[in-house]
Motif scaffolding. Structure first.
Motif, PDB file in Angstrom:
ATOM      1  N   GLU A 122       0.857  -1.179   0.000  1.00  0.00           N
ATOM      2  CA  GLU A 122       0.000   0.000   0.000  1.00  0.00           C
ATOM      3  C   GLU A 122       0.899   1.237   0.000  1.00  0.00           C
ATOM      4  O   GLU A 122       1.830   1.327   0.806  1.00  0.00           O
ATOM      5  CB  GLU A 122      -0.896  -0.002   1.238  1.00  0.00           C
ATOM      6  N   VAL A 123       0.630   2.176  -0.904  1.00  0.00           N
ATOM      7  CA  VAL A 123       1.531   3.312  -1.097  1.00  0.00           C
ATOM      8  C   VAL A 123       0.864   4.611  -0.667  1.00  0.00           C
ATOM      9  O   VAL A 123      -0.244   4.930  -1.125  1.00  0.00           O
ATOM     10  CB  VAL A 123       1.983   3.423  -2.571  1.00  0.00           C
ATOM     11  N   ILE A 124       1.561   5.351   0.202  1.00  0.00           N
ATOM     12  CA  ILE A 124       1.179   6.711   0.572  1.00  0.00           C
ATOM     13  C   ILE A 124       2.246   7.623  -0.031  1.00  0.00           C
ATOM     14  O   ILE A 124       3.379   7.677   0.446  1.00  0.00           O
ATOM     15  CB  ILE A 124       1.108   6.885   2.099  1.00  0.00           C
ATOM     16  N   GLY A 143      -2.573  16.485  -7.060  1.00  0.00           N
ATOM     17  CA  GLY A 143      -3.074  15.838  -8.267  1.00  0.00           C
ATOM     18  C   GLY A 143      -2.026  15.112  -9.075  1.00  0.00           C
ATOM     19  O   GLY A 143      -2.364  14.462 -10.070  1.00  0.00           O
ATOM     20  N   SER A 144      -0.762  15.179  -8.678  1.00  0.00           N
ATOM     21  CA  SER A 144       0.290  14.537  -9.474  1.00  0.00           C
ATOM     22  C   SER A 144       0.260  13.021  -9.377  1.00  0.00           C
ATOM     23  O   SER A 144       0.869  12.340 -10.197  1.00  0.00           O
ATOM     24  CB  SER A 144       1.669  15.056  -9.049  1.00  0.00           C
ATOM     25  N   LEU A 145      -0.446  12.479  -8.388  1.00  0.00           N
ATOM     26  CA  LEU A 145      -0.549  11.020  -8.254  1.00  0.00           C
ATOM     27  C   LEU A 145      -1.928  10.502  -8.644  1.00  0.00           C
ATOM     28  O   LEU A 145      -2.257   9.344  -8.382  1.00  0.00           O
ATOM     29  CB  LEU A 145      -0.226  10.604  -6.815  1.00  0.00           C
ATOM     30  N   GLU A 185      -2.435  10.114  -1.919  1.00  0.00           N
ATOM     31  CA  GLU A 185      -1.605  11.310  -2.071  1.00  0.00           C
ATOM     32  C   GLU A 185      -1.616  12.159  -0.804  1.00  0.00           C
ATOM     33  O   GLU A 185      -2.673  12.419  -0.230  1.00  0.00           O
ATOM     34  CB  GLU A 185      -2.107  12.132  -3.259  1.00  0.00           C
ATOM     35  N   VAL A 186      -0.414  12.580  -0.397  1.00  0.00           N
ATOM     36  CA  VAL A 186      -0.265  13.541   0.699  1.00  0.00           C
ATOM     37  C   VAL A 186       0.580  14.691   0.163  1.00  0.00           C
ATOM     38  O   VAL A 186       1.726  14.494  -0.263  1.00  0.00           O
ATOM     39  CB  VAL A 186       0.420  12.915   1.927  1.00  0.00           C
ATOM     40  N   VAL A 187       0.019  15.895   0.146  1.00  0.00           N
ATOM     41  CA  VAL A 187       0.730  17.065  -0.365  1.00  0.00           C
ATOM     42  C   VAL A 187       1.472  17.729   0.786  1.00  0.00           C
ATOM     43  O   VAL A 187       0.857  18.206   1.740  1.00  0.00           O
ATOM     44  CB  VAL A 187      -0.250  18.056  -1.024  1.00  0.00           C
ATOM     45  N   ALA A 188       2.795  17.748   0.708  1.00  0.00           N
ATOM     46  CA  ALA A 188       3.612  18.326   1.781  1.00  0.00           C
ATOM     47  C   ALA A 188       5.019  18.566   1.262  1.00  0.00           C
ATOM     48  O   ALA A 188       5.472  17.915   0.306  1.00  0.00           O
ATOM     49  CB  ALA A 188       3.639  17.403   2.994  1.00  0.00           C
ATOM     50  N   ASP A 189       5.721  19.515   1.899  1.00  0.00           N
ATOM     51  CA  ASP A 189       7.099  19.851   1.549  1.00  0.00           C
ATOM     52  C   ASP A 189       8.001  19.406   2.688  1.00  0.00           C
ATOM     53  O   ASP A 189       7.880  19.881   3.817  1.00  0.00           O
ATOM     54  CB  ASP A 189       7.231  21.360   1.319  1.00  0.00           C
TER      55      ASP A 189
END
Length: 395
Positions: free
Chosen positions: A26-28, A35-37, A44-48
């Motif tokens: 399972e991939v996080i 939206g890139s995934l 998808e988790v959006v973070a820097d």
């Protein structure tokens, strides 16, 4: 396993996500662009990662078994040292944040991408370097890069993670090629990005805390041979061949690889402990197989497509012949007087020299001196492979 993948939308991540899913993980996926995934099957988790508090907050409530570090900030080959600044931060600060994230999500495994350049951007001779050889030593040439790579590996090893020292990446997409040295014959370890992803997946199954592996294909190449082969396969203009001094002036950091580095890496440890072997033994074999596959797709399709027969065209109706027009009477013309013919004496033709029936002179018989070839230069082998690429890429 549940995997947190940092760099899920990057060069390796695009190959790694489907391979992880195929292996029933399972991939996080961590990405900076929303939206890139989409459509990949990963959460998808959006973070820097360079914003540590926000990054850790984005992982609230997430549990995972593994954290994979595949972060770089290189969209193209770096020309100057400043082009490596953000990647250096990702290897130092970013690694620290990801290890904190691993502890937060409860991960017991950590896998990180490193780079063969940590052995030093210099001529290492013909003996392949081992994982136990000096790494990250400062020599005044690329100290910031060496420090960042050493920091990454020390942090990963302290956690009990696994480090993969990758070769120079290539893939199936070539839209441009870069200038090359006209004289330097140093070789570099190469690696297809799909094989880099496969080695990462193998680490999850054959995990060994604190292990380090060289990951590269079976045949190193000169950078010149690499770019000429890529250009030939993509039907692009060959790369410009420049003097080393001009390359150093235009790209001081990149020129360290192009004009001063020669290194082979020993990958036997990865073969033995991970059970990993590259799908593409060399860049040239990859390009040839790709050209052959494309030709196979085009030719059978053209043959199998039925071509409709044209409908018969009706014959045109016969046109009636026109009536003959009577010739007009004309006054008789006087016949011209005959013109005397002057015959010149022809000069005898010079005798032609008979053509030689012997074999053409071999290059060895030429009196023009030739430049000796470095036994370590694989460039001549590349010409034969490039010729095969051109033959197989029929259109």
């Amino acid at each position: 396993m549940r995997v947190v993948l940092a760099g899920a939308s990057g060069a390796i991540g695009r190959h790694l996500v489907p391979q992880l899913l195929e292996a029933k993980h399972e991939v996080i996926g961590i990405t900076r662009t929303a939206g890139s995934l989409a459509g990949t099957g990963a959460r998808e988790v959006v973070a820097d990662v360079l914003d540590r508090p926000a990054f850790l907050a984005a992982l609230d409530g997430i549990k995972a078994d593994v954290v994979i570090h595949q972060l770089t900030a290189l969209s193209k080959a770096p020309a100057r040292s400043r082009d490596m600044r953000e990647t250096n931060r990702l290897r130092t600060e970013g690694t620290s944040t990801l290890i904190a994230a691993a502890r937060k999500v409860g991960a017991k495994k950590f896998v990180a991408a490193s780079f063969f350049g940590g052995y030093g951007l210099a001529d290492h001779g013909r003996t392949p370097v081992l994982e136990s050889d000096p790494f990250g030593e400062l020599d005044g040439r690329a100290d910031a890069v060496q420090t960042a790579l050493l920091s990454l590996e020390q942090q990963v090893r302290a956690f009990g993670g696994v480090t993969l020292r990758f070769g120079l990446f290539y893939d199936s997409t070539t839209t441009s090629v870069s200038p090359v040295s006209s004289t330097w014959n140093g070789v570099l370890p190469m690696l297809h990005v799909s094989d880099a992803a496969a080695a990462t997946v193998r680490c999850l199954v054959k995990y060994k805390a604190g292990a380090i592996y060289n990951i590269a294909d079976d045949r190193p190449l000169t950078y010149r041979a690499r770019e000429i082969a890529r250009a030939s396969a993509a039907r692009l203009r060959p790369p410009a061949r420049l003097p080393d001094g001009m390359l150093r002036l235009a790209a001081p950091f990149g020129a360290l690889l192009l004009t001063a580095t020669s290194i082979r890496v020993d990958t036997s440890k990865a073969h033995t402990e991970l059970g990993w072997t590259p799908q593409y033994p060399s860049l040239l074999e990859h390009l040839v197989s790709g050209a052959s596959a494309r030709a196979d797709l085009v030719i059978p399709t053209a043959v199998a497509t039925p071509v409709p027969k044209p409908e018969p065209v009706p014959e045109p109706e016969p046109v009636p012949e026109a009536e003959p027009v009577p010739e007009a009477e004309s006054e008789p013309k006087a016949e011209p007087e005959p013109v005397p013919v002057v015959v010149e004496k022809s000069k005898p033709k010079p005798k032609q020299k008979p053509r030689s029936t012997g074999r053409p002179r071999s290059p060895a018989a030429s009196t023009k001196p030739t430049k000796p070839t470095d036994p370590g230069d694989l460039f001549q082998d590349t010409d034969a492979a490039i010729a095969r690429i051109g033959v197989w890429r029929d259109e």
